[in-house]
Design a protein around this motif. Structure first.
Motif, PDB file in Angstrom:
ATOM      1  N   CYS A  11       0.875  -1.178   0.000  1.00  0.00           N
ATOM      2  CA  CYS A  11       0.000   0.000   0.000  1.00  0.00           C
ATOM      3  C   CYS A  11       0.908   1.222   0.000  1.00  0.00           C
ATOM      4  O   CYS A  11       1.753   1.381   0.897  1.00  0.00           O
ATOM      5  CB  CYS A  11      -0.898   0.005   1.235  1.00  0.00           C
ATOM      6  N   HIS A  24      -7.652   2.552  -1.175  1.00  0.00           N
ATOM      7  CA  HIS A  24      -7.974   1.380  -0.352  1.00  0.00           C
ATOM      8  C   HIS A  24      -8.519   0.248  -1.225  1.00  0.00           C
ATOM      9  O   HIS A  24      -8.164  -0.921  -1.049  1.00  0.00           O
ATOM     10  CB  HIS A  24      -9.006   1.736   0.713  1.00  0.00           C
ATOM     11  N   ALA A  25      -9.384   0.615  -2.161  1.00  0.00           N
ATOM     12  CA  ALA A  25      -9.994  -0.386  -3.032  1.00  0.00           C
ATOM     13  C   ALA A  25      -8.940  -1.069  -3.902  1.00  0.00           C
ATOM     14  O   ALA A  25      -9.007  -2.282  -4.155  1.00  0.00           O
ATOM     15  CB  ALA A  25     -11.065   0.260  -3.903  1.00  0.00           C
ATOM     16  N   ALA A  69      -7.089  -3.546  -1.727  1.00  0.00           N
ATOM     17  CA  ALA A  69      -7.939  -4.705  -1.451  1.00  0.00           C
ATOM     18  C   ALA A  69      -8.050  -5.609  -2.672  1.00  0.00           C
ATOM     19  O   ALA A  69      -8.080  -6.843  -2.549  1.00  0.00           O
ATOM     20  CB  ALA A  69      -9.320  -4.251  -0.996  1.00  0.00           C
ATOM     21  N   PRO A  90     -12.187  -2.710   2.545  1.00  0.00           N
ATOM     22  CA  PRO A  90     -10.927  -2.258   1.941  1.00  0.00           C
ATOM     23  C   PRO A  90     -10.056  -1.424   2.882  1.00  0.00           C
ATOM     24  O   PRO A  90      -8.836  -1.574   2.872  1.00  0.00           O
ATOM     25  CB  PRO A  90     -11.393  -1.417   0.739  1.00  0.00           C
TER      26      PRO A  90
END
Length: 884
Positions: free
Chosen positions: A227, A238-239, A242, A270
């Motif tokens: 990340c 975040h998506a 994920a 997420p």
């Protein structure tokens, strides 16, 4: 070597500062600070000489103070150089840390103040997992304006803030504070409003770790499990994180299709996934098999984590690692052995076997190539069957974090048909293939834990009722209507599954060793195997999860035609297991009474004694010894407690009295032909219990009432409500004056005699009654049963998986010395008679004293009421209150 992140204390209980070694007051916030100082030094590599604690913060030339005039101090400050740290140069501060006690959540504004008034590039808020997050990272931005933004971590020593994010795999480090890392991840799962239960969140943790491990298996130089700071700041980012993790988990499912269903997903959202990725992405979770110590640290931390956060299911508990290591070391597996756990749970036995074998391989003088080949062969020889798919996932993760070897971990029914097992198990570890079985099967416990399925019971001899037929104890062919304990069926299955000459090491309830319920299992044991060792484990071994008393049984399956002659069986009795009943570790103390890091346990010394026994050099002691196979009784009872040397020495001493002229040694039931020793039937009294005394209401006494000086502990029963069966039971359990009663559950062997006070009383069946009309022998037994000679014999025969029990037969079999001429014990009989009469008198005096005290207080209360009633200021309300 393992790195300790535990705080050090001096002999006065003060904290020893990690930086200076100076003693500090033990406060919750100081504990948190000391732990994070260690993390900064060990994980992030910041030298001690660049860190300071409790640094006064300045604005210009003045030190900042709070509203009360107290100096404002930063908890931890990291400087750009040792010189800057020594001079407290606030223009050369890199990082500021605000520490809080685990229960505190504030402090953000303080952190902002510290950073803005110094040159700090960022900061950390840390309370060691006391709240839902436990740790937050911030980076300082100066453009377009001064601000603090959430960040994905802090840089390691010598790095820039921009280095964080997608590091090359070659830059990943092995974590040292593994427990802390897993705890922080778990807190992140809880900290974003997740409403899943503890087990589901823990399984999401397992899925995320497997995704991380899958990423490390891939050959690409850059990870997919990452990340970036930019992604961390937005929902879109975040998506994206994920989605990458979901792709990795798809590969996990494809590689483990027998365990994961095609539609299984990571359940948390997420943002939570991004939080966990941020914590894990800087670290490498898997390493070469040769890194034995690193594997051991990681695997142990994970096993502790799952044992804490996964609830027990169907009698399954995580086996104490000390016991696992004992059983593995006693079995001595090598890299060629096919090893199986048919009730695998979380995989503890296989990871234990891997630790042992890996250590053996790496300790040899072979070439690196030979060691690598042996390690590779070993990891393909590990197999597990577990009925709960959730635990198979947990176990696979444990094996990955212990050094791989997870391909043989499968879901299935070990009590079902062999042919229904997963094909890899059938091919490599099918019936007759395993060299070693290590297991802790589920226990029946109480309630509906028994196996009742007729199709399953019919596969096992232990699924049938057994009886003595023509002098032989054998199955009758009738299935057990009440069902069979699963551990009994597992024991039979394990012996059948083993390769001839193979070894079985199994955890069983202690009742397996001596009760009639498990006699079929013991019979099969000696038909098919040679018993090598039995170890009674400490009662706290599986606490706080269960109080079932347990044991370890080690045996070797016989080869075709093998008929062992008489042989020695190793037996031991563990009295310390390194933890208390709450699971809290207990450590040894040194000569100055200071607590050490060594657990206070005797398992390692038992292992050493077993190894001596195997070499024919056992030095027996009171709790470690051996017995001959020929010494076992017809019921094949193998409880080490029966053979404890000091208890058996008592019996030998009593038996020796038989050689003295004028004396005989008899069992109690031989002492008097008319003696009765019984416990009475159990009374179902729920419908008879009342609150107040009335006609036909009688007390129903507990054992403690009979064993205490003033025993009034009793329920009240309305005998008038009893049906015919209950009346018969009540008559059977009434005690009579002169009955000797013995506690038979819990604290067994406590002795009392029934006096006038309790003559005809209804007393629980938890007391064994000894009833004889011969006054002399009654008085003698009352005295003798309280001696160590009788108590040792009762202790020798106690049994029970949870609570200890004694049966009337055990009392009947107690050896008693008795003279031909009763005059030889006249003095003892006189003292016993005097004692019994004194007890009777004491009961009468206690009753008279209670009656007198009641009369006195009743009279005073009546006089006070009359005085208040005759007072000029009395009114109806006052009198009513007094009467109430």
């Amino acid at each position: 070597m393992a790195t300790s992140f535990d705080i050090e204390f001096d002999e006065n209980g003060k904290i020893l500062d990690f930086l200076s070694g100076q003693p500090l007051d033990d406060k919750p916030e100081e504990r948190v600070r000391q732990r994070f100082l260690r993390i900064l030094n060990v994980e992030y590599k910041y030298p001690k000489d660049r860190m300071r604690r409790e640094v006064a913060i300045q604005r210009g030339s003045k030190e900042l103070v709070d509203n009360a005039g107290n100096l404002i101090r930063a908890d931890i400050v990291i400087y750009s150089s040792a010189i800057a740290a020594k001079a407290n140069d606030q223009g050369k501060i890199l990082l500021v840390v605000e520490c809080k006690a685990p229960s505190e959540l504030g402090g953000y504004n303080q952190l902002v103040s510290y950073i803005y008034n110094t040159s700090a590039q960022g900061g950390v808020w840390f309370n060691d997992g006391g709240d839902d997050d436990g740790i937050q990272y911030y980076r300082r931005e100066s453009a377009p304006e001064n601000s603090l933004i959430s960040w994905i971590g802090v840089p390691r020593f010598g790095e820039s803030w921009d280095a964080l994010g997608r590091r090359p795999k070659s830059d990943l480090l092995r974590p040292k504070d593994i427990k802390g890392l897993l705890r922080r991840c778990h807190n992140k799962l809880h900290g974003r409003g997740s409403d899943g239960d503890e087990v589901d969140l823990t399984m999401d943790m397992v899925r995320l770790i497997l995704a991380k491990a899958m990423d490390e298996e891939r050959t690409e130089p850059l990870p997919a499990f990452y990340c970036t700071p930019e992604e961390y700041l937005t929902p879109t980012g975040h998506a994206a994180v994920a989605a990458r993790v979901a792709d990795l988990f798809e590969d996990v499912k494809r590689a483990n299709s027998d365990v994961f269903s095609p539609d299984e997903r990571i359940g948390v959202g997420p943002r939570v996934i991004a939080d966990v990725v941020v914590e894990l992405q800087s670290f490498q979770l898997i390493s070469p098999m040769s890194d034995a110590v690193e594997w051991d640290i990681m695997g142990h931390a994970y096993e502790q984590y799952t044992s804490v956060h996964l609830r027990r299911e169907r009698g399954q508990f995580f086996t104490n690692r000390i016991v696992i290591d004992l059983m593995v070391a006693m079995a001595e597996p090598n890299y060629l052995d096919v090893i199986l756990d048919p009730a695998g749970g979380s995989g503890g036995f296989l990871t234990g076997a891997m630790r042992f074998v890996r250590s053996q391989i790496l300790g040899t003088e072979g070439s690196d190539v030979s060691k690598a080949r042996q390690l590779e062969r070993h990891r393909t020889n590990l197999f597990m069957v577990e009925s709960t798919k959730r635990l198979v996932r947990v176990a696979k993760t444990a094996m990955i974090l212990n050094g791989d070897g997870h391909s043989g971990m499968t879901a299935g029914d070990s009590l079902g048909d062999y042919g229904a097992l997963e094909k890899t198990v059938i091919a490599r570890a099918g019936r007759g293939a395993p060299d070693l079985i290590l297991t802790n099967p589920p226990f029946a416990g109480v309630g509906d834990g028994r196996v009742n399925d007729a199709a399953t019971l019919s596969k096992f001899r232990c699924g049938q009722r057994w009886s003595e037929v023509g002098g032989e104890y054998r199955p009758t062919g009738d299935l057990l209507a009440e069902g069979a304990p699963p551990e009994l069926l597992f024991f039979e299955r394990c012996l059948d599954w083993l390769k001839p000459g193979g070894t079985l090491a199994i955890v069983l309830p202690k009742s397996f060793l001596d009760t009639q319920t498990y006699r079929p299992g013991r019979t099969i044991l000696f038909e098919q195997a040679k018993l090598l060792a039995v170890i009674n484990l400490h009662k706290d071994t599986f606490q706080p999860h269960t109080g079932v008393r347990t044991c370890v049984v080690l045996c070797q399956k016989l080869k075709p035609g093998e008929k062992p002659k008489d042989y020695n069986v190793f037996m031991a009795f563990s009295r310390r297991v390194g933890q208390d009943s709450e699971g809290v570790p207990i450590h040894k103390r040194d000569g100055l009474n200071n607590i050490t890091e060594e657990l206070d346990e005797d398992i390692s010394s038992i292992l050493s004694s077993y190894q001596d026994f195997s070499r024919g050099k056992l030095d027996p002691s009171q709790y470690v010894f051996s017995v001959k196979r020929s010494e076992l009784d017809p019921a094949l009872r193998i409880n080490p407690q029966m053979f404890l040397p000091h208890l058996n020495e008592t019996i030998r001493q009593i038996e020796s009295i038989d050689s003295i002229d004028g004396w005989s040694v008899l069992t109690i039931d031989q002492l008097d032909p008319g003696i009765r020793i019984f416990k009475g039937p159990r009374l179902k009294s729920e419908n008879l219990i009342v609150e107040d005394r009335a006609d036909k209401v009688e007390p129903y006494y507990t054992p403690s009432s009979m064993l205490q000086e003033k025993g009034d502990s009793a329920k009240l029963l309305n005998v008038g409500r009893a049906d015919k069966k209950q009346l018969a039971t009540i008559d059977a359990i009434r005690v009579k004056k002169g009955d000797i009663v013995i506690s038979r559950s819990g604290s067994i062997g406590r002795v009392a005699i029934i006096t006038d006070k309790y003559d005809g009383a209804i007393v629980s069946d938890d007391l064994i009654r000894v009833r004889t009309a011969d006054e002399a022998k009654r008085n003698f037994l009352f005295a003798y049963l309280q001696t160590r000679f009788a108590q040792d014999q009762m202790m020798r025969n106690e049994y029970g998986a949870i609570q200890q029990h004694l049966e009337p037969q055990h009392v009947r079999d107690i050896l008693v010395p008795w003279p031909v001429d009763e005059a030889k014990v006249a003095d003892l009989l006189k003292v016993a008679a005097t004692t019994i009469e004194a007890r009777n008198t004491l009961d009468q005096l206690n009753r008279a004293m209670g009656s007198s005290a009641d009369s006195l207080v009743d009279g005073l209360v009546l006089a006070a009421a009359e005085k208040v009633a005759g007072s000029p200021v009395a009114d109806g309300e006052q009198i009513a209150n007094l009467e109430d």
